[in-house]
Design a protein around this motif. Structure first.
Motif, PDB file in Angstrom:
ATOM      1  N   LEU A  89       5.009  -6.503  10.448  1.00 48.50           N
ATOM      2  CA  LEU A  89       6.257  -7.378  10.817  1.00 48.50           C
ATOM      3  C   LEU A  89       6.810  -7.929   9.749  1.00 48.50           C
ATOM      4  O   LEU A  89       7.964  -8.714  10.170  1.00 48.50           O
ATOM      5  CB  LEU A  89       5.805  -8.535  11.773  1.00 48.50           C
ATOM      6  N   TRP A  90       6.681  -7.507   8.581  1.00 50.61           N
ATOM      7  CA  TRP A  90       7.654  -7.929   7.604  1.00 50.61           C
ATOM      8  C   TRP A  90       8.341  -7.078   6.718  1.00 50.61           C
ATOM      9  O   TRP A  90       7.846  -5.905   6.682  1.00 50.61           O
ATOM     10  CB  TRP A  90       6.709  -8.632   6.442  1.00 50.61           C
ATOM     11  N   ARG A  91       9.571  -7.229   6.412  1.00 54.70           N
ATOM     12  CA  ARG A  91      10.198  -6.328   5.730  1.00 54.70           C
ATOM     13  C   ARG A  91       9.650  -5.902   4.261  1.00 54.70           C
ATOM     14  O   ARG A  91       9.059  -6.936   3.889  1.00 54.70           O
ATOM     15  CB  ARG A  91      11.713  -6.965   5.524  1.00 54.70           C
ATOM     16  N   MET A  92       9.972  -4.806   3.949  1.00 53.20           N
ATOM     17  CA  MET A  92       9.263  -4.450   2.531  1.00 53.20           C
ATOM     18  C   MET A  92       9.537  -5.408   1.325  1.00 53.20           C
ATOM     19  O   MET A  92       8.735  -5.607   0.567  1.00 53.20           O
ATOM     20  CB  MET A  92       9.702  -2.974   2.110  1.00 53.20           C
ATOM     21  N   LYS A  93      10.719  -5.869   1.201  1.00 52.64           N
ATOM     22  CA  LYS A  93      11.128  -6.901   0.301  1.00 52.64           C
ATOM     23  C   LYS A  93      10.030  -8.186   0.449  1.00 52.64           C
ATOM     24  O   LYS A  93       9.867  -8.634  -0.617  1.00 52.64           O
ATOM     25  CB  LYS A  93      12.466  -7.007   0.229  1.00 52.64           C
ATOM     26  N   ASP A  94       9.688  -8.711   1.464  1.00 56.87           N
ATOM     27  CA  ASP A  94       8.860  -9.835   1.489  1.00 56.87           C
ATOM     28  C   ASP A  94       7.671  -9.594   1.350  1.00 56.87           C
ATOM     29  O   ASP A  94       6.975 -10.284   0.602  1.00 56.87           O
ATOM     30  CB  ASP A  94       9.230 -10.338   3.371  1.00 56.87           C
ATOM     31  N   ILE A  95       7.155  -8.279   1.785  1.00 58.86           N
ATOM     32  CA  ILE A  95       6.090  -7.795   1.348  1.00 58.86           C
ATOM     33  C   ILE A  95       5.945  -7.965  -0.266  1.00 58.86           C
ATOM     34  O   ILE A  95       4.932  -8.369  -0.980  1.00 58.86           O
ATOM     35  CB  ILE A  95       5.592  -6.574   1.998  1.00 58.86           C
ATOM     36  N   LEU A  96       6.746  -7.261  -0.859  1.00 65.19           N
ATOM     37  CA  LEU A  96       6.960  -6.986  -2.225  1.00 65.19           C
ATOM     38  C   LEU A  96       6.803  -8.427  -3.131  1.00 65.19           C
ATOM     39  O   LEU A  96       6.223  -8.495  -4.124  1.00 65.19           O
ATOM     40  CB  LEU A  96       7.990  -6.261  -2.759  1.00 65.19           C
ATOM     41  N   HIS A  97       7.466  -9.250  -2.440  1.00 64.19           N
ATOM     42  CA  HIS A  97       7.761 -10.647  -3.273  1.00 64.19           C
ATOM     43  C   HIS A  97       6.734 -11.713  -2.804  1.00 64.19           C
ATOM     44  O   HIS A  97       7.043 -12.906  -3.325  1.00 64.19           O
ATOM     45  CB  HIS A  97       9.260 -11.078  -2.899  1.00 64.19           C
ATOM     46  N   GLY A 115      16.945   0.748  -1.450  1.00 60.39           N
ATOM     47  CA  GLY A 115      17.339   0.818  -0.130  1.00 60.39           C
ATOM     48  C   GLY A 115      16.022   0.710   0.597  1.00 60.39           C
ATOM     49  O   GLY A 115      16.107  -0.006   1.661  1.00 60.39           O
ATOM     50  N   TRP A 116      14.963   1.065   0.003  1.00 59.41           N
ATOM     51  CA  TRP A 116      13.483   0.512   0.672  1.00 59.41           C
ATOM     52  C   TRP A 116      13.297  -0.766   0.965  1.00 59.41           C
ATOM     53  O   TRP A 116      12.637  -0.987   2.013  1.00 59.41           O
ATOM     54  CB  TRP A 116      12.378   1.342  -0.014  1.00 59.41           C
ATOM     55  N   LEU A 117      13.778  -1.657   0.018  1.00 61.81           N
ATOM     56  CA  LEU A 117      13.366  -2.935   0.276  1.00 61.81           C
ATOM     57  C   LEU A 117      13.746  -3.622   1.518  1.00 61.81           C
ATOM     58  O   LEU A 117      12.960  -4.686   1.947  1.00 61.81           O
ATOM     59  CB  LEU A 117      14.005  -3.714  -0.810  1.00 61.81           C
ATOM     60  N   GLU A 118      14.971  -3.262   2.352  1.00 59.50           N
ATOM     61  CA  GLU A 118      15.162  -3.652   3.567  1.00 59.50           C
ATOM     62  C   GLU A 118      14.442  -2.950   4.665  1.00 59.50           C
ATOM     63  O   GLU A 118      14.850  -3.546   5.740  1.00 59.50           O
ATOM     64  CB  GLU A 118      16.758  -3.341   3.685  1.00 59.50           C
ATOM     65  N   TRP A 120      11.491  -1.690   7.358  1.00 59.63           N
ATOM     66  CA  TRP A 120      10.002  -2.134   7.846  1.00 59.63           C
ATOM     67  C   TRP A 120       9.046  -0.976   7.455  1.00 59.63           C
ATOM     68  O   TRP A 120       9.331  -0.088   7.075  1.00 59.63           O
ATOM     69  CB  TRP A 120      10.294  -2.256   9.326  1.00 59.63           C
ATOM     70  N   PRO A 121       7.735  -1.426   7.344  1.00 60.18           N
ATOM     71  CA  PRO A 121       6.875  -0.564   6.839  1.00 60.18           C
ATOM     72  C   PRO A 121       6.739   0.853   7.554  1.00 60.18           C
ATOM     73  O   PRO A 121       6.629   1.933   6.840  1.00 60.18           O
ATOM     74  CB  PRO A 121       5.471  -1.472   7.274  1.00 60.18           C
ATOM     75  N   ALA A 122       6.840   0.389   8.989  1.00 58.84           N
ATOM     76  CA  ALA A 122       7.043   1.897   9.551  1.00 58.84           C
ATOM     77  C   ALA A 122       7.938   2.917   9.359  1.00 58.84           C
ATOM     78  O   ALA A 122       7.988   4.007   9.739  1.00 58.84           O
ATOM     79  CB  ALA A 122       7.154   1.469  11.379  1.00 58.84           C
ATOM     80  N   GLU A 123       8.943   2.409   8.524  1.00 54.63           N
ATOM     81  CA  GLU A 123       9.985   3.166   8.103  1.00 54.63           C
ATOM     82  C   GLU A 123       9.837   4.004   6.789  1.00 54.63           C
ATOM     83  O   GLU A 123      10.773   4.571   6.189  1.00 54.63           O
ATOM     84  CB  GLU A 123      11.398   2.442   8.104  1.00 54.63           C
ATOM     85  N   LEU A 124       8.523   3.688   6.273  1.00 55.71           N
ATOM     86  CA  LEU A 124       8.216   4.338   5.150  1.00 55.71           C
ATOM     87  C   LEU A 124       7.098   5.518   5.130  1.00 55.71           C
ATOM     88  O   LEU A 124       6.167   5.136   6.025  1.00 55.71           O
ATOM     89  CB  LEU A 124       7.765   3.345   3.907  1.00 55.71           C
ATOM     90  N   SER A 125       6.902   6.343   4.572  1.00 56.95           N
ATOM     91  CA  SER A 125       5.728   7.100   4.203  1.00 56.95           C
ATOM     92  C   SER A 125       4.477   6.362   3.879  1.00 56.95           C
ATOM     93  O   SER A 125       4.701   5.403   2.820  1.00 56.95           O
ATOM     94  CB  SER A 125       6.100   8.307   3.420  1.00 56.95           C
ATOM     95  N   GLY A 126       3.379   7.004   3.856  1.00 58.86           N
ATOM     96  CA  GLY A 126       2.158   6.468   3.207  1.00 58.86           C
ATOM     97  C   GLY A 126       2.384   6.048   1.825  1.00 58.86           C
ATOM     98  O   GLY A 126       2.042   5.082   1.204  1.00 58.86           O
ATOM     99  N   GLY A 127       2.828   7.327   1.210  1.00 55.48           N
ATOM    100  CA  GLY A 127       2.987   7.261  -0.332  1.00 55.48           C
ATOM    101  C   GLY A 127       3.892   6.249  -0.721  1.00 55.48           C
ATOM    102  O   GLY A 127       3.823   5.465  -2.033  1.00 55.48           O
ATOM    103  N   GLU A 128       5.150   6.205  -0.038  1.00 52.32           N
ATOM    104  CA  GLU A 128       6.040   4.919  -0.359  1.00 52.32           C
ATOM    105  C   GLU A 128       5.481   3.580  -0.257  1.00 52.32           C
ATOM    106  O   GLU A 128       5.899   2.859  -1.217  1.00 52.32           O
ATOM    107  CB  GLU A 128       7.494   5.484   0.377  1.00 52.32           C
ATOM    108  N   MET A 129       4.691   3.759   0.768  1.00 46.94           N
ATOM    109  CA  MET A 129       4.337   2.199   0.913  1.00 46.94           C
ATOM    110  C   MET A 129       3.320   1.925  -0.179  1.00 46.94           C
ATOM    111  O   MET A 129       3.131   0.659  -0.662  1.00 46.94           O
ATOM    112  CB  MET A 129       3.561   2.194   2.315  1.00 46.94           C
ATOM    113  N   GLN A 130       2.398   2.812  -0.511  1.00 47.37           N
ATOM    114  CA  GLN A 130       1.404   2.652  -1.476  1.00 47.37           C
ATOM    115  C   GLN A 130       1.913   2.144  -2.870  1.00 47.37           C
ATOM    116  O   GLN A 130       1.698   1.166  -3.764  1.00 47.37           O
ATOM    117  CB  GLN A 130       0.533   3.700  -1.826  1.00 47.37           C
ATOM    118  N   ARG A 131       3.409   2.564  -3.160  1.00 44.44           N
ATOM    119  CA  ARG A 131       3.946   2.177  -4.382  1.00 44.44           C
ATOM    120  C   ARG A 131       4.339   0.727  -4.213  1.00 44.44           C
ATOM    121  O   ARG A 131       4.208  -0.026  -5.359  1.00 44.44           O
ATOM    122  CB  ARG A 131       5.463   2.898  -4.627  1.00 44.44           C
TER     123      ARG A 131
END
Ligand SMILES: Nc1ncnc2c1ncn2[C@@H]1O[C@H](COP(=O)(O)OP(=O)(O)O)[C@@H](O)[C@H]1O
Ligand SMILES: [Mg+2]
Length: 203
Positions: A89-97, A115-118, A120-131
């Motif tokens: 439920l968090w955007r990637m930038k909030d997860i990252l920070h 662009g990935w920072l904005e 949601w997790p469901a909008e990334l592949s597993g590999g992208e999320m792992q980065r």
């Protein structure tokens, strides 16, 4: 700094013992492979080392002291499955920070696109999320990194890039790295020392 696991034993509920009297230590600047086949308790030991679960017996010590109970942990764990490690439920930038704000150089090196920072997790592949999961644990207070089958989700080229970067970062900052894997060839490539969990485990 020294990370020590002393005489660790563990079992889930009343199940069979998974770990019995396991002792190991990892110094800063060391890259230690913790290898063993699937099901031998590597992930369980990783969680114990990171302080996520308490052993039934034994202790984990950082420079001879118990792990700090709160605040940013100097021991950070990277899981095999990034989707289990992040809040959907968090955007990637909030997860990252959450723990620190990585510099642009780290993001570039990880291949994290702006662009990935904005997303949601469901909008990334597993590999992208792992980065993201890797970048977010590289904060300045991290002294030990435990990578539990970290690169299994990544394609071969990304794997090579990420390991190269990891090695550079742990060397630069003189961190300790524990590479937890069933893949002994990977451990041989990345590590300075290899420990076989089945050999340590006095089951
Ligand atoms: N939450 C859990 N509850 C019960 N048993 C578990 C749990 N997690 C893992 N196990 C069991 O503990 C054993 C070791 O698992 P694990 O630590 O994941 O091994 P590895 O990472 O080496 O594959 C396995 O037999 C597994 O089924
Ligand atoms: Mg595992």
């Amino acid at each position: 700094m020294l990370l020590e696991a002393k005489n660790i034993s563990y079992r889930y509920q009343n199940g069979p013992w998974i770990l019995k009297d396991v002792t190991l230590s990892v110094g800063e600047g060391e890259r230690v492979g913790l290898v063993g086949p699937s099901g031998y308790g590597k992930s369980t030991l990783s969680k114990i080392l990171a302080g996520y679960i308490k052993p039934a017996a034994g202790e984990v010590l950082l420079d001879g002291k118990e792990l700090p109970a709160e605040g940013y942990s100097p021991i950070q764990l990277i899981y095999q499955h990034p989707e289990k490690a992040i809040n959907p439920l968090w955007r990637m930038k909030d997860i990252l920070h959450e723990g620190w704000v990585p510099d642009q150089c780290t993001l570039n090196a990880m291949g994290i696109e702006q662009g990935w920072l904005e997303r949601w997790p469901a909008e990334l592949s597993g590999g992208e999320m792992q980065r993201f999961c890797i970048a977010r644990v590289l904060g300045p207070q991290t002294r030990f990194l435990i990578a539990d089958e970290m690169s299994t989700m990544l394609d071969v080229i990304t794997q090579a890039q990420i390991w190269e970067l990891m090695i550079r970062i742990v060397e630069e900052r003189c961190m300790g790295l524990i590479v937890v894997t069933h893949n002994e060839a990977l451990a041989q490539k990345v590590c300075t020392r290899i420990i076989s969990l089945p050999e340590l485990n006095k089951l």
